[in-house]
Design a protein around this motif. Structure first.
Motif, mmCIF file in Angstrom:
data_model
loop_
_atom_site.group_PDB
_atom_site.id
_atom_site.type_symbol
_atom_site.label_atom_id
_atom_site.label_comp_id
_atom_site.label_asym_id
_atom_site.label_seq_id
_atom_site.Cartn_x
_atom_site.Cartn_y
_atom_site.Cartn_z
ATOM 1 N N GLU A 192 10.476 -17.458 -1.527
ATOM 2 C CA GLU A 192 10.700 -17.412 -2.869
ATOM 3 C C GLU A 192 10.067 -16.249 -3.505
ATOM 4 O O GLU A 192 10.469 -15.343 -4.420
ATOM 5 C CB GLU A 192 10.346 -18.646 -3.764
ATOM 6 N N SER A 193 8.616 -16.196 -3.092
ATOM 7 C CA SER A 193 8.071 -15.025 -3.188
ATOM 8 C C SER A 193 8.115 -13.674 -2.891
ATOM 9 O O SER A 193 8.432 -12.542 -3.668
ATOM 10 C CB SER A 193 6.503 -15.283 -3.348
ATOM 11 N N PHE A 194 8.625 -13.710 -1.587
ATOM 12 C CA PHE A 194 8.577 -12.330 -0.970
ATOM 13 C C PHE A 194 9.873 -12.130 -0.403
ATOM 14 O O PHE A 194 10.092 -11.064 0.499
ATOM 15 C CB PHE A 194 7.523 -12.312 -0.012
ATOM 16 N N GLY A 195 10.735 -13.212 -0.211
ATOM 17 C CA GLY A 195 12.156 -12.848 0.504
ATOM 18 C C GLY A 195 11.875 -13.213 1.807
ATOM 19 O O GLY A 195 11.007 -13.702 2.319
ATOM 20 N N PRO A 196 12.958 -12.815 2.765
ATOM 21 C CA PRO A 196 13.153 -13.334 4.152
ATOM 22 C C PRO A 196 12.022 -12.222 5.114
ATOM 23 O O PRO A 196 11.750 -11.259 4.641
ATOM 24 C CB PRO A 196 14.434 -13.036 4.491
ATOM 25 N N VAL A 197 11.770 -12.693 6.207
ATOM 26 C CA VAL A 197 11.110 -11.849 7.000
ATOM 27 C C VAL A 197 11.930 -10.574 7.539
ATOM 28 O O VAL A 197 13.014 -10.907 7.846
ATOM 29 C CB VAL A 197 10.628 -12.473 8.385
ATOM 30 N N ARG A 198 11.574 -9.568 7.078
ATOM 31 C CA ARG A 198 12.678 -8.401 7.384
ATOM 32 C C ARG A 198 12.008 -7.396 8.482
ATOM 33 O O ARG A 198 13.084 -6.713 8.741
ATOM 34 C CB ARG A 198 12.271 -7.492 6.203
ATOM 35 N N ILE B 264 3.164 -11.924 8.600
ATOM 36 C CA ILE B 264 2.384 -11.291 7.581
ATOM 37 C C ILE B 264 3.006 -11.171 6.161
ATOM 38 O O ILE B 264 4.221 -10.998 6.441
ATOM 39 C CB ILE B 264 1.619 -9.943 7.929
ATOM 40 N N VAL B 265 2.378 -10.811 5.011
ATOM 41 C CA VAL B 265 3.172 -10.056 3.997
ATOM 42 C C VAL B 265 2.321 -8.563 3.738
ATOM 43 O O VAL B 265 1.201 -8.773 3.585
ATOM 44 C CB VAL B 265 2.978 -10.973 2.760
ATOM 45 N N ALA B 266 3.013 -7.788 4.143
ATOM 46 C CA ALA B 266 2.764 -6.371 3.850
ATOM 47 C C ALA B 266 2.731 -5.939 2.290
ATOM 48 O O ALA B 266 3.778 -6.120 1.797
ATOM 49 C CB ALA B 266 3.420 -5.397 4.720
ATOM 50 N N THR B 267 1.582 -5.569 1.872
ATOM 51 C CA THR B 267 1.405 -5.026 0.417
ATOM 52 C C THR B 267 0.441 -4.124 0.305
ATOM 53 O O THR B 267 -0.426 -3.580 1.119
ATOM 54 C CB THR B 267 1.560 -6.401 -0.536
ATOM 55 N N LEU B 268 0.486 -3.920 -1.197
ATOM 56 C CA LEU B 268 -0.735 -2.821 -1.614
ATOM 57 C C LEU B 268 -1.973 -3.765 -1.822
ATOM 58 O O LEU B 268 -1.648 -4.749 -2.553
ATOM 59 C CB LEU B 268 -0.482 -1.875 -2.634
ATOM 60 N N PRO B 269 -3.267 -3.300 -1.657
ATOM 61 C CA PRO B 269 -4.540 -3.951 -1.867
ATOM 62 C C PRO B 269 -4.782 -4.252 -3.218
ATOM 63 O O PRO B 269 -5.336 -5.166 -3.825
ATOM 64 C CB PRO B 269 -5.555 -3.209 -1.197
ATOM 65 N N LYS B 270 -4.163 -3.272 -4.098
ATOM 66 C CA LYS B 270 -4.467 -3.399 -5.553
ATOM 67 C C LYS B 270 -3.560 -4.719 -6.076
ATOM 68 O O LYS B 270 -3.660 -5.048 -7.118
ATOM 69 C CB LYS B 270 -4.040 -2.254 -6.218
ATOM 70 N N HIS B 271 -2.742 -5.089 -5.286
ATOM 71 C CA HIS B 271 -1.800 -6.296 -5.872
ATOM 72 C C HIS B 271 -2.483 -7.481 -5.293
ATOM 73 O O HIS B 271 -2.062 -8.812 -5.640
ATOM 74 C CB HIS B 271 -0.365 -6.301 -5.267
ATOM 75 N N VAL B 272 -3.612 -7.566 -4.757
ATOM 76 C CA VAL B 272 -4.350 -8.735 -4.254
ATOM 77 C C VAL B 272 -5.726 -8.998 -5.167
ATOM 78 O O VAL B 272 -6.475 -8.183 -5.224
ATOM 79 C CB VAL B 272 -4.878 -8.620 -2.710
ATOM 80 N N THR C 260 14.146 -5.624 14.992
ATOM 81 C CA THR C 260 14.241 -5.535 13.620
ATOM 82 C C THR C 260 15.710 -4.648 13.509
ATOM 83 O O THR C 260 15.916 -3.663 13.871
ATOM 84 C CB THR C 260 13.118 -4.590 12.637
ATOM 85 N N PRO C 261 16.691 -5.182 12.307
ATOM 86 C CA PRO C 261 18.019 -4.443 12.175
ATOM 87 C C PRO C 261 17.503 -3.166 11.383
ATOM 88 O O PRO C 261 16.685 -3.054 10.635
ATOM 89 C CB PRO C 261 18.777 -5.601 11.375
ATOM 90 N N ALA D 106 6.513 -9.534 7.398
ATOM 91 C CA ALA D 106 6.743 -9.282 8.850
ATOM 92 C C ALA D 106 6.182 -10.180 9.786
ATOM 93 O O ALA D 106 5.412 -11.017 9.175
ATOM 94 C CB ALA D 106 6.318 -7.899 9.078
ATOM 95 N N VAL D 107 6.636 -9.952 11.101
ATOM 96 C CA VAL D 107 5.753 -10.651 12.172
ATOM 97 C C VAL D 107 5.473 -9.675 13.119
ATOM 98 O O VAL D 107 6.229 -8.977 13.716
ATOM 99 C CB VAL D 107 6.710 -11.761 13.120
ATOM 100 N N CYS D 108 4.085 -9.930 13.465
ATOM 101 C CA CYS D 108 3.587 -8.755 14.323
ATOM 102 C C CYS D 108 3.140 -9.646 15.692
ATOM 103 O O CYS D 108 2.573 -10.385 15.730
ATOM 104 C CB CYS D 108 2.316 -8.212 14.123
ATOM 105 N N TYR D 109 3.606 -9.003 17.012
ATOM 106 C CA TYR D 109 3.454 -9.597 18.202
ATOM 107 C C TYR D 109 2.356 -8.863 19.071
ATOM 108 O O TYR D 109 2.060 -9.141 20.065
ATOM 109 C CB TYR D 109 4.741 -9.832 19.009
ATOM 110 N N CYS D 110 1.597 -7.844 18.373
ATOM 111 C CA CYS D 110 0.569 -7.192 18.943
ATOM 112 C C CYS D 110 -0.377 -8.139 19.549
ATOM 113 O O CYS D 110 -0.737 -9.206 19.179
ATOM 114 C CB CYS D 110 0.174 -5.924 18.345
#
Ligand SMILES: [Zn+2]
Ligand SMILES: [Zn+2]
Length: 199
Positions: free
Chosen positions: A121-127, A54-62, A142-143, A25-29
């Motif tokens: 490659e890892s996370f795909g396009p910005v959605r 950013i890459v939004a995910t679960l902390p347990k994956h970090v 965002t569509p 994602a991209v955050c403009y705040c």
């Protein structure tokens, strides 16, 4: 395969498990912009519209494999997100809610852009694009179809909270549920400087 994570100088290293539910994602705040200014990294972190990728995910994956002692955090207010960064070289790492029971992290692309594999490659396009009202210039929203991808992540956040695995979170101590670094609150002058820079 895991995606490598590291700060600019290489003190902090780790990786992100690549689950199907991570979303770019991209955050403009303004707060994300202020954070980049706080780190004096606005030139490399923010895109031309003031967006933070950013890459939004679960902390347990970090997972951090070294340099955890260099991980610091700050917050723009006493109830704002915890904004984690590498104190060694001021590389932004990610944003987490203050409550460990909301298992979410928005990892900042700056610590994931190294060599291969690419973010694409890892996370795909910005959605997702977030808070486009505070973007500089015009940014396309965002569509609707991409909102479904984000919904998948939100479902796994709730699932992780319910099944107790939220406790596996490298940003919080397992025993106490407290952040592993004390959030640095900005002085009034510092806050003014970084928020004015974000306008
Ligand atoms: Zn560093
Ligand atoms: Zn933001």
């Amino acid at each position: 395969m895991n995606h490598p994570l590291q700060c600019r100088c290489g003190t902090i290293k780790g990786y992100v498990v690549r689950p199907g539910t991570a979303n770019r994602a991209v955050c403009y705040c303004r707060d994300c912009q202020a954070f980049a200014h706080f780190l004096e990294r606005a030139d490399t972190v923010l895109d031309e519209h003031g967006g933070t990728a950013i890459v939004a995910t679960l902390p347990k994956h970090v997972r951090f494999t070294q340099g955890l002692e260099a991980l610091a955090c700050m917050s723009l207010s006493d109830h704002g997100l915890l904004r984690w960064y590498a104190s060694c070289c001021r590389t932004p790492i990610g944003n987490t809610p203050r409550d460990v029971k909301t298992p979410y992290v928005g990892l900042i692309d700056s610590c994931l852009k190294g060599n291969s594999p690419s973010l694409q490659e890892s996370f795909g396009p910005v959605r997702m694009v977030l808070n486009t009202k505070s973007a500089k210039g015009r940014v396309v929203s965002t569509p609707a179809s991409n909102l479904l991808a984000m919904l998948g992540l939100m479902k796994s956040v709730i699932g992780t909270r319910l099944n107790g695995t939220y406790k596996r979170n490298p940003f919080f101590a397992t025993e106490t549920g407290r952040p592993i670094a004390h959030p640095r609150e900005l002085t009034k002058a510092e806050r003014e400087r970084v928020t004015n820079a974000a306008q």
